[in-house]
Design a protein around this motif. Sequence first.
Motif, PDB file in Angstrom:
ATOM      1  N   LEU A  63      -7.755   2.440   8.769  1.00 56.83           N
ATOM      2  CA  LEU A  63      -6.385   2.177   9.076  1.00 56.83           C
ATOM      3  C   LEU A  63      -5.588   3.471   8.795  1.00 56.83           C
ATOM      4  CD1 LEU A  63      -5.446  -1.343   8.098  1.00 56.83           C
ATOM      5  CD2 LEU A  63      -5.934  -0.411  10.345  1.00 56.83           C
ATOM      6  N   LEU A  64      -6.141   4.248   8.005  1.00 55.54           N
ATOM      7  CA  LEU A  64      -5.262   5.364   7.165  1.00 55.54           C
ATOM      8  C   LEU A  64      -4.587   6.374   8.326  1.00 55.54           C
ATOM      9  CD1 LEU A  64      -4.304   6.314   4.664  1.00 55.54           C
ATOM     10  CD2 LEU A  64      -6.105   7.552   4.005  1.00 55.54           C
ATOM     11  N   GLU A  65      -5.628   6.743   9.320  1.00 58.35           N
ATOM     12  CA  GLU A  65      -5.038   7.615  10.094  1.00 58.35           C
ATOM     13  C   GLU A  65      -3.958   7.234  10.991  1.00 58.35           C
ATOM     14  OE1 GLU A  65      -8.107   8.905  13.192  1.00 58.35           O
ATOM     15  OE2 GLU A  65      -6.752  10.755  13.797  1.00 58.35           O
ATOM     16  N   SER A  66      -3.807   6.172  11.665  1.00 56.90           N
ATOM     17  CA  SER A  66      -2.855   5.561  12.114  1.00 56.90           C
ATOM     18  C   SER A  66      -1.660   5.201  11.403  1.00 56.90           C
ATOM     19  CB  SER A  66      -3.037   4.423  13.135  1.00 56.90           C
ATOM     20  OG  SER A  66      -2.968   3.326  12.308  1.00 56.90           O
ATOM     21  N   GLU A  67      -1.790   4.863  10.063  1.00 61.89           N
ATOM     22  CA  GLU A  67      -0.759   4.865   9.121  1.00 61.89           C
ATOM     23  C   GLU A  67      -0.121   6.211   8.864  1.00 61.89           C
ATOM     24  OE1 GLU A  67       0.799   2.221   7.299  1.00 61.89           O
ATOM     25  OE2 GLU A  67      -0.538   1.048   8.488  1.00 61.89           O
ATOM     26  N   LEU A  68      -0.705   7.249   8.586  1.00 58.88           N
ATOM     27  CA  LEU A  68      -0.275   8.617   8.338  1.00 58.88           C
ATOM     28  C   LEU A  68       0.355   9.253   9.615  1.00 58.88           C
ATOM     29  CD1 LEU A  68      -2.963  10.387   6.023  1.00 58.88           C
ATOM     30  CD2 LEU A  68      -0.607   9.496   5.596  1.00 58.88           C
ATOM     31  N   PHE A  69      -0.248   9.172  10.703  1.00 59.61           N
ATOM     32  CA  PHE A  69      -0.092   9.774  11.799  1.00 59.61           C
ATOM     33  C   PHE A  69       0.675   9.181  12.877  1.00 59.61           C
ATOM     34  CE2 PHE A  69      -3.455  12.378   9.617  1.00 59.61           C
ATOM     35  CZ  PHE A  69      -2.748  13.568   9.463  1.00 59.61           C
ATOM     36  N   GLY A  70       0.588   7.899  12.875  1.00 62.61           N
ATOM     37  CA  GLY A  70       1.025   7.077  13.915  1.00 62.61           C
ATOM     38  C   GLY A  70       0.068   6.768  15.102  1.00 62.61           C
ATOM     39  N   HIS A  71       0.506   6.065  16.052  1.00 71.99           N
ATOM     40  CA  HIS A  71      -0.153   6.043  17.166  1.00 71.99           C
ATOM     41  C   HIS A  71       0.666   5.713  18.292  1.00 71.99           C
ATOM     42  CE1 HIS A  71      -0.076   1.436  17.425  1.00 71.99           C
ATOM     43  NE2 HIS A  71      -0.139   1.693  16.036  1.00 71.99           N
TER      44      HIS A  71
ATOM     45  N   SER B 164       0.863  -1.396   0.032  1.00 71.67           N
ATOM     46  CA  SER B 164      -0.007   0.127  -0.025  1.00 71.67           C
ATOM     47  C   SER B 164       1.000   1.203  -0.084  1.00 71.67           C
ATOM     48  CB  SER B 164      -0.720  -0.102   1.189  1.00 71.67           C
ATOM     49  OG  SER B 164      -0.229  -0.337   2.410  1.00 71.67           O
ATOM     50  N   TYR B 165       2.184   1.163   0.528  1.00 68.85           N
ATOM     51  CA  TYR B 165       3.040   2.374   0.370  1.00 68.85           C
ATOM     52  C   TYR B 165       4.353   1.834   0.296  1.00 68.85           C
ATOM     53  CZ  TYR B 165       3.839   1.541   5.217  1.00 68.85           C
ATOM     54  OH  TYR B 165       4.152   0.749   6.681  1.00 68.85           O
TER      55      TYR B 165
ATOM     56  N   SER C 295      -8.272  12.930  -3.432  1.00 69.45           N
ATOM     57  CA  SER C 295      -9.604  13.004  -3.483  1.00 69.45           C
ATOM     58  C   SER C 295     -10.206  12.139  -2.662  1.00 69.45           C
ATOM     59  CB  SER C 295     -10.358  13.171  -4.899  1.00 69.45           C
ATOM     60  OG  SER C 295      -9.812  11.643  -5.665  1.00 69.45           O
ATOM     61  N   GLU C 296      -9.395  10.820  -2.477  1.00 74.49           N
ATOM     62  CA  GLU C 296     -10.055   9.867  -1.790  1.00 74.49           C
ATOM     63  C   GLU C 296      -9.776   9.718  -0.148  1.00 74.49           C
ATOM     64  OE1 GLU C 296     -12.192   7.963  -3.510  1.00 74.49           O
ATOM     65  OE2 GLU C 296     -11.633   9.355  -5.075  1.00 74.49           O
ATOM     66  N   LEU C 297      -9.090  10.810   0.179  1.00 72.30           N
ATOM     67  CA  LEU C 297      -8.938  10.864   1.622  1.00 72.30           C
ATOM     68  C   LEU C 297     -10.105  10.844   2.478  1.00 72.30           C
ATOM     69  CD1 LEU C 297      -6.243  11.305   3.769  1.00 72.30           C
ATOM     70  CD2 LEU C 297      -7.087  13.602   3.662  1.00 72.30           C
ATOM     71  N   PRO C 298     -10.449  10.066   3.385  1.00 67.05           N
ATOM     72  CA  PRO C 298     -11.918  10.157   3.913  1.00 67.05           C
ATOM     73  C   PRO C 298     -11.967  11.624   4.610  1.00 67.05           C
ATOM     74  CG  PRO C 298     -10.471   8.244   4.641  1.00 67.05           C
ATOM     75  CD  PRO C 298      -9.419   9.124   3.929  1.00 67.05           C
ATOM     76  N   LEU C 299     -13.381  11.953   4.617  1.00 63.37           N
ATOM     77  CA  LEU C 299     -13.628  13.145   5.120  1.00 63.37           C
ATOM     78  C   LEU C 299     -13.069  13.454   6.594  1.00 63.37           C
ATOM     79  CD1 LEU C 299     -17.331  14.320   3.956  1.00 63.37           C
ATOM     80  CD2 LEU C 299     -15.357  15.717   3.956  1.00 63.37           C
TER      81      LEU C 299
ATOM     82  N   ALA D 174      -5.664   2.879  -1.179  1.00 62.85           N
ATOM     83  CA  ALA D 174      -5.128   1.580  -1.117  1.00 62.85           C
ATOM     84  C   ALA D 174      -5.087   1.177   0.390  1.00 62.85           C
ATOM     85  CB  ALA D 174      -3.558   1.416  -1.445  1.00 62.85           C
ATOM     86  N   ILE D 175      -5.283   2.055   1.528  1.00 58.82           N
ATOM     87  CA  ILE D 175      -5.458   1.675   2.837  1.00 58.82           C
ATOM     88  C   ILE D 175      -6.822   1.911   3.332  1.00 58.82           C
ATOM     89  CG2 ILE D 175      -4.484   2.248   5.175  1.00 58.82           C
ATOM     90  CD1 ILE D 175      -1.792   3.310   3.728  1.00 58.82           C
ATOM     91  N   PRO D 176      -7.436   0.928   3.964  1.00 58.47           N
ATOM     92  CA  PRO D 176      -8.880   1.176   4.538  1.00 58.47           C
ATOM     93  C   PRO D 176      -8.675   2.334   5.423  1.00 58.47           C
ATOM     94  CG  PRO D 176      -8.094  -1.218   4.966  1.00 58.47           C
ATOM     95  CD  PRO D 176      -6.787  -0.249   4.425  1.00 58.47           C
ATOM     96  N   GLY D 177     -10.073   3.289   5.114  1.00 56.08           N
ATOM     97  CA  GLY D 177     -10.104   4.600   5.899  1.00 56.08           C
ATOM     98  C   GLY D 177      -9.921   4.425   7.386  1.00 56.08           C
TER      99      GLY D 177
END
Length: 354
Positions: free
Chosen positions: A92-100, A2-3, A130-134, A87-90
């Motif tokens: 999971l995307l937050e923790s993929e991008l910003f970590g946890h 996915s990345y 454009s597909e970044l979850p709202l 490519a990443i389910p919405g």
Amino acid sequence: MSYQLATREPVAPAPDARAGDVGFETVVGHSRPFREAVEFARKVAQRRLTTVLIVGETGTGKGLFARGIHYAGPHADQPFVAVNCTAIPGSLLESELFGHERGAFTDARARKRGLIELAGSGTLFLDEISELPLALQPKLLRALEERRFRRVGGVDEIPVAARIVAATNVSLEAAVADGRFREDLFYRLNVLRLRIPPLRERGEDVITLARLFIEEFAGEQGLPIPELADDAIHLLLSHRWPGNVRELKNVVQRAVVSAEGGVLRAADLSIVPRERDRIQTPTPGYTIGIPPDGRALDQIEAEAIRITLEITGGNKSQAARILGISRPTILRKIRRYRIAAPSRRAPDAEEGGS
Ligand SMILES: Nc1ncnc2c1ncn2[C@@H]1O[C@H](COP(=O)(O)OP(=O)(O)OP(=O)(O)O)[C@@H](O)[C@H]1O
Ligand SMILES: [Mg+2]
């Protein structure tokens, strides 16, 4: 996958790469709209923290430009991290991008750094933005505006050191109108907008790229490099290329396999010349501009010859045929206008001695 995380790209500079082409050496094209896009991208690359929005139809090379901006910039030795927002389910995307942080949610057994941190002071490439979850959009907006963010479940403010490059092949304006994309984030992203022109606006680049891919694929398959027949050139220039460079690459790949006798003909190109997909001009594929203050006919003639030679890969006999003049005439004009050979030359069996 996915990345991708890369600190170096496995690309060798093209043999004709010029100094200053760093980052863009694998990006091929000589047409004016394309060179303008490359020039703009190079300037943007130098201004390191600026956010860039790359727009363009599918297959135009947005991914290549995102890498180009990174590798042409002052932080090319830092990571280039690409993430495709589809490519990443919405969830999971937050923790993929910003970590946890540890314990932020059931599976968060350890602290994890997000991609925005992994990019360091390099580049985070958000493809298909454009597909970044709202729900995530305000968090990205804050990261862009305040250059700080929090990991999921965290309280510490972490600085954003990376440059953000976003790309889209759909209209963000339409996504805003539909309520799928926040207007404030759109305006924040849209400051430096790099438009990659579609292939059908890039004239002779179609042929330059076709020759490049022919050489690549023939080399890979151990096949002889076929010549482009006149009818193939005409078809390549008249097709509308809705899938742009990616479509061209696929068409050429199949054609190289089917070409026989050292010649690649229109019949080898699996292009369906649907009428509505054809460019509606009598001289398809390229245009010669005449500025309002006029232009000498000689200059126009010289430009026509230069473009045609680019199309034929330097083959003067073929260029003469396309322009409807004799070979001695074109040779005379080439000398008279001091037209240099195009950068990529195709073998020209008839050229010997001249
Ligand atoms: N100017 C170019 N020179 C050489 N190769 C190119 C060029 N432009 C595009 N390509 C090639 O065409 C293919 C499509 O390019 P890319 O993946 O960058 O398109 P894209 O704009 O990101 O498409 P999408 O919107 O569908 O993601 C890639 O294999 C890329 O290497
Ligand atoms: Mg892409």
